[in-house]
Design a protein around this motif. Sequence first.
Motif, mmCIF file in Angstrom:
data_model
loop_
_atom_site.group_PDB
_atom_site.id
_atom_site.type_symbol
_atom_site.label_atom_id
_atom_site.label_comp_id
_atom_site.label_asym_id
_atom_site.label_seq_id
_atom_site.Cartn_x
_atom_site.Cartn_y
_atom_site.Cartn_z
ATOM 1 N N ASN A 1 0.860 -1.179 0.000
ATOM 2 C CA ASN A 1 0.000 0.000 0.000
ATOM 3 C C ASN A 1 0.897 1.230 0.000
ATOM 4 O OD1 ASN A 1 0.384 1.077 2.878
ATOM 5 N ND2 ASN A 1 -0.190 -1.058 3.263
ATOM 6 N N PRO A 2 0.368 2.416 -0.344
ATOM 7 C CA PRO A 2 1.231 3.598 -0.465
ATOM 8 C C PRO A 2 2.016 3.948 0.790
ATOM 9 C CG PRO A 2 -0.835 3.995 -1.586
ATOM 10 C CD PRO A 2 -0.994 2.679 -0.866
ATOM 11 N N ALA A 3 1.406 3.798 1.974
ATOM 12 C CA ALA A 3 2.136 4.107 3.206
ATOM 13 C C ALA A 3 3.322 3.164 3.376
ATOM 14 C CB ALA A 3 1.197 4.014 4.407
ATOM 15 N N GLN A 4 3.135 1.890 3.041
ATOM 16 C CA GLN A 4 4.226 0.922 3.146
ATOM 17 C C GLN A 4 5.321 1.227 2.134
ATOM 18 O OE1 GLN A 4 3.128 -3.087 2.156
ATOM 19 N NE2 GLN A 4 4.832 -4.004 3.294
ATOM 20 N N ILE A 5 4.939 1.604 0.926
ATOM 21 C CA ILE A 5 5.930 1.984 -0.077
ATOM 22 C C ILE A 5 6.811 3.104 0.473
ATOM 23 C CG2 ILE A 5 6.268 3.090 -2.329
ATOM 24 C CD1 ILE A 5 5.438 0.273 -2.747
ATOM 25 N N ARG A 6 6.185 4.131 1.014
ATOM 26 C CA ARG A 6 6.945 5.269 1.546
ATOM 27 C C ARG A 6 7.879 4.819 2.663
ATOM 28 N NH1 ARG A 6 1.664 7.704 1.146
ATOM 29 N NH2 ARG A 6 1.595 9.136 -0.637
ATOM 30 N N SER A 7 7.378 4.007 3.574
ATOM 31 C CA SER A 7 8.170 3.596 4.725
ATOM 32 C C SER A 7 9.371 2.750 4.321
ATOM 33 C CB SER A 7 7.282 2.813 5.700
ATOM 34 O OG SER A 7 8.019 2.407 6.833
ATOM 35 N N GLY B 1 -5.143 -3.831 -6.695
ATOM 36 C CA GLY B 1 -5.656 -2.614 -7.321
ATOM 37 C C GLY B 1 -4.966 -1.341 -6.881
ATOM 38 N N LEU B 2 -3.815 -1.454 -6.225
ATOM 39 C CA LEU B 2 -3.115 -0.283 -5.703
ATOM 40 C C LEU B 2 -1.816 0.007 -6.439
ATOM 41 C CD1 LEU B 2 -3.576 -0.799 -1.839
ATOM 42 C CD2 LEU B 2 -4.796 0.792 -3.328
ATOM 43 N N ALA C 1 2.873 3.466 -7.220
ATOM 44 C CA ALA C 1 3.837 4.159 -8.074
ATOM 45 C C ALA C 1 3.887 5.640 -7.717
ATOM 46 C CB ALA C 1 3.480 3.973 -9.544
ATOM 47 N N LEU C 2 2.731 6.236 -7.481
ATOM 48 C CA LEU C 2 2.698 7.649 -7.091
ATOM 49 C C LEU C 2 3.411 7.861 -5.765
ATOM 50 C CD1 LEU C 2 1.746 10.550 -7.523
ATOM 51 C CD2 LEU C 2 -0.438 9.913 -6.470
ATOM 52 N N ALA C 3 3.210 6.960 -4.811
ATOM 53 C CA ALA C 3 3.914 7.080 -3.527
ATOM 54 C C ALA C 3 5.418 6.997 -3.724
ATOM 55 C CB ALA C 3 3.437 5.984 -2.569
ATOM 56 N N GLU D 1 8.464 9.866 -3.188
ATOM 57 C CA GLU D 1 9.660 9.592 -2.385
ATOM 58 C C GLU D 1 10.942 9.713 -3.191
ATOM 59 O OE1 GLU D 1 9.957 9.204 0.890
ATOM 60 O OE2 GLU D 1 7.809 9.599 1.029
ATOM 61 N N GLY D 2 10.833 10.145 -4.435
ATOM 62 C CA GLY D 2 12.020 10.393 -5.239
ATOM 63 C C GLY D 2 12.419 9.275 -6.187
#
Length: 306
Positions: free
Chosen positions: A184-190, A213-214, A219-221, A225-226
Amino acid sequence: MSEMVTICEVGPRDGLQMAKSIMATEAKCAWIAGLAAAGVREIEVGSFVPARLIPQMADTGAVVRFARTLPGLTVVALAPNLRGAEAAVDAGAHRVSVPVSVSAGHSRANLNRTPDEQVAVVGAIVDWMRAHAPQVELEVACSTAFGCSIDGVVPEDEVVRIAAALAAAGVSQIGLADTVGYANPAQIRSVVRAVRAEIGPALVGLHLHDTMGLGIANALAGLEEGIRDFDSALAGLGGCPFAPGASGNIVTEDLVFMLESMGFVTGIDLDGLIAARALLHAGLPGEAMHGQVARAGIPRTFQRAA
């Protein structure tokens, strides 16, 4: 100038390895040529694995040699071990991609080795390539970095540990793969932040699947994050034969649409990608094809980034 984002098309490898039928070599080469004509500049065209395990990849050597004739294309091939890396270099690949599963269950199912044993294999590949093929790039993907359909939760600390071990082995291009599409996006960021804090710029890219479906949200997350290198597959093909439940990659057409709409430059033409879908369908007429852009059509409001 707008910022560049690099997309590596992995459909001819990750996508076809899960196809129900085998795409003829001529059709595969025509598809790859169509992708290159659309402006795709990096394509993972196949993998050097035993044909008895993944028969769809039996012609990878011939496909690599063809792809080398396409001007301006970086030809990528996957290799799970030193023998595969040697074959990829011999065929003419510009870059060799090696998988290292973070989860023990997937590593056993996919490679019949523990994660640490596969890290040691990568070390041997690094040494061999430095001695025999210094002109060829090496990248390593940390598979199941966000969860595993065999082992379940994959601890973030373990992802960091494996990434650090790869960097210590001399790998300068390391990616994180959501092999089964559980992120999920929060996990991607972390996870991106934690791995980057440990290995710095050696973290280069994300390989994402869309099981839940995420995929595009993830990808946006990563973008925020660069991350500026992403893998994707035309029509959302893909999955892993050794990861039960894994579905296709994020859709190249949809990813390009999002990035270009946001002002990032990909160098890829959406109309050209739609044309390449026709080549894919001709070669694999029974395979399901996905993607919102292809379904809805390119909107009149769309403007490519300059």
